[in-house]
Design a protein around this motif. Structure first.
Motif, PDB file in Angstrom:
ATOM      1  N   LEU A 105       0.732  -1.209  -0.106  1.00 32.59           N
ATOM      2  CA  LEU A 105       0.134  -0.026  -0.007  1.00 32.59           C
ATOM      3  C   LEU A 105       0.974   1.363   0.039  1.00 32.59           C
ATOM      4  O   LEU A 105       0.601   2.148  -0.637  1.00 32.59           O
ATOM      5  CB  LEU A 105      -1.039  -0.063   1.404  1.00 32.59           C
ATOM      6  N   LEU A 106       1.680   1.044   0.781  1.00 34.28           N
ATOM      7  CA  LEU A 106       2.696   2.619   0.687  1.00 34.28           C
ATOM      8  C   LEU A 106       3.586   2.600  -0.623  1.00 34.28           C
ATOM      9  O   LEU A 106       3.750   3.854  -1.059  1.00 34.28           O
ATOM     10  CB  LEU A 106       3.846   2.283   1.934  1.00 34.28           C
ATOM     11  N   LEU A 107       3.815   1.324  -1.275  1.00 28.66           N
ATOM     12  CA  LEU A 107       4.369   1.535  -2.653  1.00 28.66           C
ATOM     13  C   LEU A 107       3.648   2.268  -3.627  1.00 28.66           C
ATOM     14  O   LEU A 107       3.948   2.882  -4.281  1.00 28.66           O
ATOM     15  CB  LEU A 107       5.159   0.288  -2.924  1.00 28.66           C
ATOM     16  N   THR A 108       2.126   1.761  -3.407  1.00 32.62           N
ATOM     17  CA  THR A 108       1.468   2.138  -4.331  1.00 32.62           C
ATOM     18  C   THR A 108       1.039   3.819  -4.465  1.00 32.62           C
ATOM     19  O   THR A 108       0.997   4.427  -5.487  1.00 32.62           O
ATOM     20  CB  THR A 108      -0.110   1.497  -4.087  1.00 32.62           C
ATOM     21  N   LEU A 109       1.056   4.230  -3.113  1.00 32.45           N
ATOM     22  CA  LEU A 109       1.073   5.702  -2.724  1.00 32.45           C
ATOM     23  C   LEU A 109       2.423   6.241  -3.336  1.00 32.45           C
ATOM     24  O   LEU A 109       2.282   7.370  -3.767  1.00 32.45           O
ATOM     25  CB  LEU A 109       0.727   5.996  -1.174  1.00 32.45           C
ATOM     26  N   GLY A 110       3.245   5.827  -3.035  1.00 30.17           N
ATOM     27  CA  GLY A 110       4.651   6.295  -3.377  1.00 30.17           C
ATOM     28  C   GLY A 110       4.537   6.557  -4.869  1.00 30.17           C
ATOM     29  O   GLY A 110       5.100   7.474  -5.441  1.00 30.17           O
ATOM     30  N   CYS A 111       4.294   5.523  -5.833  1.00 31.21           N
ATOM     31  CA  CYS A 111       4.238   5.546  -6.969  1.00 31.21           C
ATOM     32  C   CYS A 111       3.405   6.606  -7.673  1.00 31.21           C
ATOM     33  O   CYS A 111       3.893   7.246  -8.581  1.00 31.21           O
ATOM     34  CB  CYS A 111       3.974   4.279  -7.693  1.00 31.21           C
ATOM     35  N   ALA A 112       2.111   6.681  -7.146  1.00 28.57           N
ATOM     36  CA  ALA A 112       1.353   7.802  -7.331  1.00 28.57           C
ATOM     37  C   ALA A 112       1.831   9.056  -7.377  1.00 28.57           C
ATOM     38  O   ALA A 112       1.753  10.171  -8.091  1.00 28.57           O
ATOM     39  CB  ALA A 112      -0.115   7.462  -6.876  1.00 28.57           C
ATOM     40  N   ILE A 113       2.303   9.130  -6.050  1.00 31.00           N
ATOM     41  CA  ILE A 113       2.882  10.730  -5.671  1.00 31.00           C
ATOM     42  C   ILE A 113       4.225  10.979  -6.517  1.00 31.00           C
ATOM     43  O   ILE A 113       4.037  12.144  -7.065  1.00 31.00           O
ATOM     44  CB  ILE A 113       3.327  10.818  -4.184  1.00 31.00           C
ATOM     45  N   MET A 114       4.920  10.136  -7.104  1.00 27.24           N
ATOM     46  CA  MET A 114       6.030  10.520  -7.769  1.00 27.24           C
ATOM     47  C   MET A 114       5.644  10.635  -9.039  1.00 27.24           C
ATOM     48  O   MET A 114       6.284  11.754  -9.882  1.00 27.24           O
ATOM     49  CB  MET A 114       6.835   9.350  -7.766  1.00 27.24           C
ATOM     50  N   VAL A 115       4.466  10.023  -9.707  1.00 24.45           N
ATOM     51  CA  VAL A 115       3.955  10.413 -11.041  1.00 24.45           C
ATOM     52  C   VAL A 115       3.257  11.627 -10.903  1.00 24.45           C
ATOM     53  O   VAL A 115       3.440  12.479 -11.876  1.00 24.45           O
ATOM     54  CB  VAL A 115       3.019   9.138 -11.228  1.00 24.45           C
ATOM     55  N   HIS A 116       2.664  11.971 -10.027  1.00 25.79           N
ATOM     56  CA  HIS A 116       1.954  13.217  -9.743  1.00 25.79           C
ATOM     57  C   HIS A 116       2.701  14.415  -9.948  1.00 25.79           C
ATOM     58  O   HIS A 116       2.619  15.410 -10.706  1.00 25.79           O
ATOM     59  CB  HIS A 116       1.018  13.219  -8.581  1.00 25.79           C
ATOM     60  N   PHE A 117       3.858  14.501  -8.929  1.00 29.91           N
ATOM     61  CA  PHE A 117       4.844  15.471  -9.094  1.00 29.91           C
ATOM     62  C   PHE A 117       5.670  15.642 -10.386  1.00 29.91           C
ATOM     63  O   PHE A 117       6.131  16.727 -10.687  1.00 29.91           O
ATOM     64  CB  PHE A 117       5.822  15.347  -7.726  1.00 29.91           C
ATOM     65  N   ALA A 118       5.959  14.491 -11.030  1.00 30.29           N
ATOM     66  CA  ALA A 118       6.695  14.368 -12.300  1.00 30.29           C
ATOM     67  C   ALA A 118       5.858  15.114 -13.454  1.00 30.29           C
ATOM     68  O   ALA A 118       6.179  15.620 -14.339  1.00 30.29           O
ATOM     69  CB  ALA A 118       6.870  12.905 -12.813  1.00 30.29           C
ATOM     70  N   GLY A 119       4.260  15.075 -13.281  1.00 27.77           N
ATOM     71  CA  GLY A 119       3.559  15.844 -14.116  1.00 27.77           C
ATOM     72  C   GLY A 119       3.541  15.082 -15.443  1.00 27.77           C
ATOM     73  O   GLY A 119       3.249  15.953 -16.474  1.00 27.77           O
ATOM     74  N   SER A 120       3.829  13.914 -15.697  1.00 26.14           N
ATOM     75  CA  SER A 120       3.999  13.339 -16.892  1.00 26.14           C
ATOM     76  C   SER A 120       2.736  12.379 -17.323  1.00 26.14           C
ATOM     77  O   SER A 120       2.406  11.247 -16.381  1.00 26.14           O
ATOM     78  CB  SER A 120       5.245  12.344 -16.933  1.00 26.14           C
ATOM     79  N   GLY A 121       2.054  12.844 -18.169  1.00 28.54           N
ATOM     80  CA  GLY A 121       0.749  12.040 -18.485  1.00 28.54           C
ATOM     81  C   GLY A 121       1.209  10.675 -19.064  1.00 28.54           C
ATOM     82  O   GLY A 121       0.483   9.632 -18.919  1.00 28.54           O
ATOM     83  N   HIS A 122       2.153  10.557 -20.031  1.00 27.65           N
ATOM     84  CA  HIS A 122       2.694   9.470 -20.407  1.00 27.65           C
ATOM     85  C   HIS A 122       2.901   8.308 -19.361  1.00 27.65           C
ATOM     86  O   HIS A 122       2.496   7.088 -19.631  1.00 27.65           O
ATOM     87  CB  HIS A 122       3.699   9.945 -21.498  1.00 27.65           C
ATOM     88  N   LEU A 123       3.640   8.639 -18.280  1.00 24.43           N
ATOM     89  CA  LEU A 123       4.127   8.005 -17.541  1.00 24.43           C
ATOM     90  C   LEU A 123       3.003   7.415 -16.575  1.00 24.43           C
ATOM     91  O   LEU A 123       3.040   6.339 -16.224  1.00 24.43           O
ATOM     92  CB  LEU A 123       5.093   8.741 -16.616  1.00 24.43           C
ATOM     93  N   ALA A 124       2.175   8.180 -16.457  1.00 18.27           N
ATOM     94  CA  ALA A 124       1.043   8.083 -15.663  1.00 18.27           C
ATOM     95  C   ALA A 124       0.097   6.844 -16.403  1.00 18.27           C
ATOM     96  O   ALA A 124      -0.375   5.836 -15.626  1.00 18.27           O
ATOM     97  CB  ALA A 124      -0.229   8.942 -15.534  1.00 18.27           C
ATOM     98  N   ASP A 125       0.032   6.697 -17.463  1.00 24.90           N
ATOM     99  CA  ASP A 125      -0.626   5.541 -18.407  1.00 24.90           C
ATOM    100  C   ASP A 125       0.242   4.392 -18.444  1.00 24.90           C
ATOM    101  O   ASP A 125       0.057   3.207 -18.083  1.00 24.90           O
ATOM    102  CB  ASP A 125      -0.666   6.143 -19.904  1.00 24.90           C
ATOM    103  N   GLU A 126       1.596   4.488 -18.447  1.00 23.18           N
ATOM    104  CA  GLU A 126       2.437   3.425 -18.559  1.00 23.18           C
ATOM    105  C   GLU A 126       2.704   2.845 -17.163  1.00 23.18           C
ATOM    106  O   GLU A 126       2.964   1.569 -17.071  1.00 23.18           O
ATOM    107  CB  GLU A 126       4.042   3.771 -18.936  1.00 23.18           C
ATOM    108  N   SER A 127       2.656   3.333 -16.202  1.00 24.65           N
ATOM    109  CA  SER A 127       2.663   2.958 -14.746  1.00 24.65           C
ATOM    110  C   SER A 127       1.535   2.419 -14.159  1.00 24.65           C
ATOM    111  O   SER A 127       1.256   1.988 -13.110  1.00 24.65           O
ATOM    112  CB  SER A 127       3.220   3.947 -13.855  1.00 24.65           C
TER     113      SER A 127
END
Length: 421
Positions: A105-127
């Motif tokens: 659960l913590l890793l799931t949150l960590g991945c979402a937070i990292m993608v959110h701050f990266a602001g990469s829509g493409h990465l959001a789809d790939e991850s």
């Protein structure tokens, strides 16, 4: 991963038994190397992935990691069974499952937070985190029941389930080991015949189908308990020749897909027959490739192999001993490396720097975790002589202890804080 006991002479140099807690360092080393390979494979378009198994055969580090996890569970929970009975086993499996569940659960949150701050829509789809960012409530609820998983976190829900169910599995393995392995093989076969799986969300697809990937996990646990009887066959020349031939065949097939001069050596019809190879349901060709690799490890890497004392192997051993946090760190590092390749540079120098740097970060993190564990351990207390009642009770379990590789001394009992998993 037991020592081979057949008559052939060792094919590598050996040294006297390594000092330590008596654990088989090959187990930690294999798991640590698998963690490095998983990190390198998770970084897209990364030259570092050419150091991993997946480019040289049908299987990759996932099979190694799953099998070794079965081995460590059998050793760890077998010792818990010896020291605390089935109550101890159940307690430890529940606690370990909870650890993995929280980490997921913590890793799931960590991945979402990292993608959110990266602001990469493409990465959001790939991850596979876009749906979590857009619908956090319902998505996290499905994550809480293990139905939703960001990319590269899929293995953790499997281990939550496998640890929860390991107490009954161990009970069966200690009583009817071959029948238990046979049931595991049957379930694996039925998955391929009928396409069985466990419900997932938002698509009904597990990247690692738990009903199929249970086989290498069960196989690892079975090997600890029953493998001694089959070791002479594994260490035979027949098994070695068969393993080498299959590995050579898979090597040519795998390289022909990426090296053009080799394409002429392989029939296109054969490639179309073999690929795409189903990783989600553990294609039988992948399983056979892993078993062939295991035969070579048994032959060429004895328990007291000199290479285990090298700096690289010691780094792998440290990572293997802290597999859960290092796996989570590796997932976040692979995501950060992907971002760096997208936003900074995808050149060869950057790929090499990210690959080497990521592995070094994992080793340093493992060293720090190991240091923290060492400082938190209580000072050793004088060992008390067991009572007559304790000896009588424990001698009843002597056969089980021997099957699990627990060494019994007349004035000392194996401590559960020395367990591998």
């Amino acid at each position: 991963m037991h020592d081979r006991i057949a008559t052939p002479k060792p094919l590598v140099g050996a040294l006297p038994e390594l000092k330590g807690s008596g654990r088989d360092l090959r187990i930690d080393a294999c798991r640590g190397i698998a963690l490095w390979c998983i990190f390198l494979d998770h970084v897209p378009n990364n030259i570092g992935s050419w150091l991993t198994l997946r480019n040289y055969g049908f299987s990759d580090a996932a099979e190694v990691f799953m099998f070794v996890s079965g081995v460590t569970c059998a050793l760890a929970y077998g010792k818990a069974r010896w020291c605390g009975g089935w109550t101890g086993v159940i307690g430890r499996t529940l606690w370990r499952s909870w650890d993995i569940y929280v980490a997921f659960l913590l890793l799931t949150l960590g991945c979402a937070i990292m993608v959110h701050f990266a602001g990469s829509g493409h990465l959001a789809d790939e991850s596979n985190t876009r749906i979590l960012l857009e619908q956090p409530g319902v998505t996290f609820a499905h994550a809480a029941i293990l139905q939703y998983r960001p990319v590269n976190t899929d293995v953790l829900p499997l281990f939550v389930l496998y640890h929860l169910l390991f107490a009954p599995l161990l009970w069966l393995l200690l009583r009817v080991p071959n029948a238990t392995l046979g049931a595991s093989l049957l379930l694996y076969a039925l998955v391929h015949v009928f396409g069985w799986t466990i419900p997932a969300w938002p698509s009904n697809h597990w990247f690692f189908n738990p009903l199929a990937w249970q086989l290498p996990f069960v196989l690892g646990a079975w090997w600890i308990i029953e493998g001694k009887r089959f070791r002479p066959w594994v260490t035979s020349h027949t098994a070695l020749v068969a393993a080498v031939l299959y590995l050579a065949f898979s090597l040519i097939i795998a390289l022909s897909r990426s090296i053009k001069p080799l394409e002429a050596l392989v029939s296109q019809a054969l490639l179309e027959l073999l690929y795409p190879m189903d990783k989600s349901n553990l294609d039988p060709l992948r399983l056979l490739h892993f078993l062939a690799l295991a035969v070579l490890v048994v032959w060429f890497v004895p328990r007291n192999w000199r290479g285990l004392t090298t700096a690289v192997m010691r780094g792998a051993i440290l990572c293997g001993r802290n597999s859960l946090p290092i796996f989570c760190i590796g997932v976040l590092l692979s995501l950060a490396s992907h971002l760096a390749l997208l936003d900074i540079s995808d050149g060869l120098t950057m790929q090499i720097a990210l690959s080497v740097g990521g592995v070094l970060v994992m080793i340093v993190a493992a060293m720090l975790l190991n240091l923290i564990k060492t400082r938190q351990q209580p000072h050793a207390k004088p060992v008390e002589q067991p009572t007559r009642f304790e000896l009588v009770v424990n001698l009843k379990n002597l056969k089980t202890a021997k099957a699990l590789g627990v060494h019994i001394l007349p004035t000392r009992f194996t401590r559960t804080d020395e367990m591998i998993e």
